[in-house]
Design an enzyme around this catalytic site. Structure first.
Site, PDB file in Angstrom:
ATOM      1  CG  LEU A  37      -2.099  -1.045   1.103  1.00 12.09           C
ATOM      2  CD1 LEU A  37      -3.009  -0.947   2.311  1.00 12.09           C
ATOM      3  CD2 LEU A  37      -2.894  -0.902  -0.188  1.00 12.09           C
TER       4      LEU A  37
ATOM      5  CG  ASP B  48       5.957   1.686  -3.434  1.00  8.02           C
ATOM      6  OD1 ASP B  48       6.241   2.870  -3.216  1.00  8.02           O
ATOM      7  OD2 ASP B  48       6.794   0.773  -3.387  1.00  8.02           O
ATOM      8  CG  HIS B  49      -1.122   0.178  -5.917  1.00 10.62           C
ATOM      9  ND1 HIS B  49      -2.506   0.144  -5.864  1.00 10.62           N
ATOM     10  CD2 HIS B  49      -0.801  -0.009  -7.221  1.00 10.62           C
ATOM     11  CE1 HIS B  49      -2.993  -0.069  -7.069  1.00 10.62           C
ATOM     12  NE2 HIS B  49      -1.997  -0.159  -7.912  1.00 10.62           N
ATOM     13  CG  PHE B  50      -1.384   4.802  -6.231  1.00 11.94           C
ATOM     14  CD1 PHE B  50      -0.362   4.420  -7.084  1.00 11.94           C
ATOM     15  CD2 PHE B  50      -2.667   4.452  -6.547  1.00 11.94           C
ATOM     16  CE1 PHE B  50      -0.634   3.727  -8.253  1.00 11.94           C
ATOM     17  CE2 PHE B  50      -2.949   3.749  -7.713  1.00 11.94           C
ATOM     18  CZ  PHE B  50      -1.940   3.377  -8.558  1.00 11.94           C
TER      19      PHE B  50
ATOM     20  CB  VAL C 279      -6.565   1.641  -4.029  1.00 15.33           C
ATOM     21  CG1 VAL C 279      -7.305   2.916  -3.680  1.00 15.33           C
ATOM     22  CG2 VAL C 279      -5.521   1.902  -5.112  1.00 15.33           C
TER      23      VAL C 279
END
Length: 361
Positions: A53, A55-57, A62
């Site tokens: 999470l 890194d996303h984002f 999400v």
């Protein structure tokens, strides 16, 4: 709940538990119900400390779309394990088709996955499934998935896959749920993990095409990260690498103004399994670019062989009041920097951000 002799829910030696632990990594939390040879329902609640999470984002966590697909694949494999008598077969993804991402899954959301078998007639043939993912009763993801039987077991495959004289289990039609075993927790080990599935760009022609490289890691022990094992490249992680290659190509083509979010996958085919120790080369072509979306075709080659091919459609999201969620383009700009997109000596390589004040550095 109807249970055959020798099956204990959540207990040591449970057939369902054994099938789940034999997987490379775990996404699903529990099985709600199933009918052998027909359908299965599973759940996954997205926790705030999932390792991907950040890194996303950043700031807008999400669940990655490919992990929803992975949850569908895992649910389908469990259904097949619970449906087939005799020795277990090992399945891998042959293709995804008609994938649609309709809404995001945020931390705290409970994702409900349902997989229905639509082609389960040939003993050694492929298996097709219709899969839906819902959050709060609203459709989030839909996909059609085909699994094929692997011709041979990989070196060091679990003995579990070769058990003999296994009988199918009766279906669960009650409200009782099967809690799947946890494989560690992400917060208990502070290992570094990045949601980056390419190593670096090797060529980049602005607004046209890009080439990226990914080294397939050698086999490794189970990850202490618990929820996923990033040391193994399966079909869903390869698809994410292809999506990152094509998405960043589209992002640069917008002048770093609009953020690419995967919206649809009309088709993704996988011809070969990634062999440890070798490398994959992703080649993305920008087929179409408009104010609201982009279309790319991406291939994956292993040596001189076509390993996979996908068509991916991206929604392009800005930072205006209407953008939901408001994804900061600097997230994708940072990804391009970390994967050396600006260092590739190819004509038309990415330009720096036009306004230094908008750069995160």
């Amino acid at each position: 709940m109807a249970i055959r002799k020798g099956f204990r829910v959540g207990g040591q030696g449970s057939t369902l538990e054994g099938a789940y632990e034999a997987m490379e990594f775990s996404i699903l939390d529990r099985i709600v119900g199933w009918v052998p040879g027909r359908w299965i329902r599973a759940e996954k609640r997205l926790q705030e400390n999932e390792p991907y999470l950040p890194d996303h984002f950043p700031g807008i966590p999400v669940l990655p779309g490919v992990l929803i697909l992975e949850g569908m694949v895992q649910a389908g494999r469990l259904l097949l394990d619970l449906s087939e008598p005799g020795p277990r077969r090992r399945f891998t993804v042959e293709w995804f088709r008609g994938v649609k991402f309709l809404r995001f899954v945020h931390p705290g959301d409970r994702l409900e996955i349902c997989c229905q078998l639509v082609d389960f007639r040939k003993p050694d043939g492929p298996v097709e499934m219709l899969c839906l993912g819902e959050v709060g009763g609203r459709l989030a993801v839909s996909a059609r998935i085909r699994l094929k039987t692997c011709p041979a077991q990989p070196a060091g495959a679990e003995e579990f896959w070769t058990l003999k004289n296994r009988e199918p289990l009766a279906g669960s039609l009650s409200a009782q749920m099967v809690q799947l075993p946890a494989q560690g927790t992400a917060h208990s080990h502070r290992e570094a993990f990045r949601w980056l599935w390419i190593d670096r760009f090797t060529e980049f022609q602005s607004g046209a095409w890009a080439e990226a490289y990914k080294q397939v890691p050698p086999p490794s022990p189970p990850s202490h990260l618990g929820r996923i094992n990033p040391q193994r490249l399966n079909a869903t992680f390869i698809l994410e690498g292809m999506a990152q290659t094509g998405g960043l190509l589209a992002f640069e083509a917008t002048g770093f103004r609009l953020s690419p979010i995967m919206a649809r996958i009309p088709q993704a085919e996988f011809h070969l399994e990634a062999r440890p120790g070798e490398s994959l080369v992703y080649r993305a072509s920008l087929e179409r670019l408009g104010p609201e979306g982009a279309a790319v075709t991406v291939t994956s080659h292993q040596l001189d062989q076509l390993q996979a091919k996908a068509q991916i459609l991206f929604a392009l999201i800005g930072n205006g009041a209407e953008a939901q969620p408001k994804v900061d383009p600097a997230i994708f700009y940072r990804m391009m920097t970390e994967m050396a997109a600006f260092d590739v000596p190819t004509p038309g390589r990415p330009m720096p951000l036009a306004q230094p004040s908008s750069s995160p550095y």
